[in-house]
Design a protein around this motif. Structure first.
Motif, short mmCIF file in Angstrom:
data_model
loop_
_atom_site.label_atom_id
_atom_site.label_comp_id
_atom_site.label_asym_id
_atom_site.label_seq_id
_atom_site.Cartn_x
_atom_site.Cartn_y
_atom_site.Cartn_z
N ILE A 143 -27.15 63.48 -22.76
CA ILE A 143 -27.94 64.41 -23.56
C ILE A 143 -29.39 63.96 -23.70
CG2 ILE A 143 -27.42 63.34 -25.78
CD1 ILE A 143 -27.16 66.13 -26.97
N ASP A 170 -25.79 68.64 -21.80
CA ASP A 170 -25.12 68.58 -23.09
C ASP A 170 -23.76 69.26 -22.93
OD1 ASP A 170 -24.14 68.88 -25.67
OD2 ASP A 170 -26.06 69.45 -26.54
N ASN A 209 -27.13 58.93 -31.45
CA ASN A 209 -26.37 59.95 -30.72
C ASN A 209 -25.43 59.34 -29.69
OD1 ASN A 209 -28.10 59.22 -28.66
ND2 ASN A 209 -29.05 61.22 -28.42
#
Length: 283
Positions: A143, A170, A209
């Protein structure tokens, strides 16, 4: 300031501030900034250090005292016998993850195959697999644009950029294209509420993330298991790294569409890798 004094100073500072393995880390810092081999710290211990080099060493020690990972300070980390560029945009490659890479390399020894690496980060898994199997073609997705740029640097650095392709994707927002013999992933798997309790080296520096796997740490596993069957060729495999207490939950989720499920332990004896073969389609 001579090398011997600089080393003593660095060890002392690190120890005073509770850094584990202070001696080892001080050696690594001096070797990096002085461009020395390990034996040089002894043979050249009375050599003078330039002012600029000493400032670099002091700055590196200060960064380490503030819990920044040594690998980010030095900018490199070894994984599977290869050197990888690392920075704040990617997780530091860990020995635990070598369990996944070794499993894939051994499973596909000398066989040609196409693989997808989901959440590739620095590219350490994809690149290691391609390095040790000259018949492998690997696509890595992440991502993070910055992570992908780092992975591309590492592919070129390790001479596999002709067989490894990296791109931004993604998995929760786009349909991932392609058909693969293997899908592998070391996804984010730490529970959201646990992140605040992690060591500051990880919590304050490594990309969130790449850590946060949702409320129960299983968000990525559920989604990848859901989308993988449409991308796997006949006899294709899905291989995950998992947290130390997640392997059996992941294996249970895989049972609907996968068979011959294996759980592989890491060198510390923790369940670390889950692998399974796609079931034949009926009708």
């Amino acid at each position: 300031m001579v090398i011997r004094e600089a080393l003593k100073n660095a060890v002392s500072k690190l120890k005073e501030n509770g850094v584990e393995n202070a001696v080892f880390e001080a050696h690594m810092i001096l070797r990096h900034f002085l461009k020395l081999e390990p034996i040089d710290l002894i043979l050249k211990k009375d050599n003078q250090i330039g002012n600029e080099q000493w400032e670099d060493i002091k700055n590196a020690v200060e960064r380490r005292i503030n819990h920044e990972p040594l690998q980010y300070i030095l900018g490199v980390q070894e994984f599977m016998g290869l050197e990888f560029v690392v920075n704040k945009d990617v997780l530091v490659p860990r020995a635990d993850t070598e369990t996944l890479a070794e499993y894939v390399i051994n499973r596909y020894m000398n066989r040609g195959f196409r693989a997808l690496d989901i959440g590739t980060g620095s590219g350490c898994i994809a690149i290691s697999v391609a390095h040790y199997n000259k018949n492998a073609f690997v696509r890595g997705i992440d991502i993070s644009c910055n992570a992908i740029e780092t992975a591309k640097i590492n592919a070129k650095k390790n001479n596999v950029d002709d067989r490894v392709d990296f791109c931004v994707d993604d998995i929760f927002k786009t349909n991932i294209y392609g058909q693969y013999d293997l899908i592998m992933s070391n996804p984010p798997y730490i529970e959201t509420d646990v992140i605040k309790n992690l060591d500051p080296d990880v919590r304050d520096y490594e990309p969130l993330n790449a850590l946060d796997g949702g409320t129960d740490g299983m968000d990525y596993y559920r989604h990848i298991i859901k989308i993988a069957p449409s991308m796997l060729l006949k006899n294709g495999m899905l291989v995950f790294e998992t947290g130390y207490n997640q392997a059996h939950m992941v294996a249970q989720l895989m049972k609907k569409d996968f068979s011959d499920i294996e759980i592989i332990k890491d060198l510390c004896g923790n369940d670390r890798v889950v692998a399974g073969c796609i079931k034949p389609f009926n009708g």
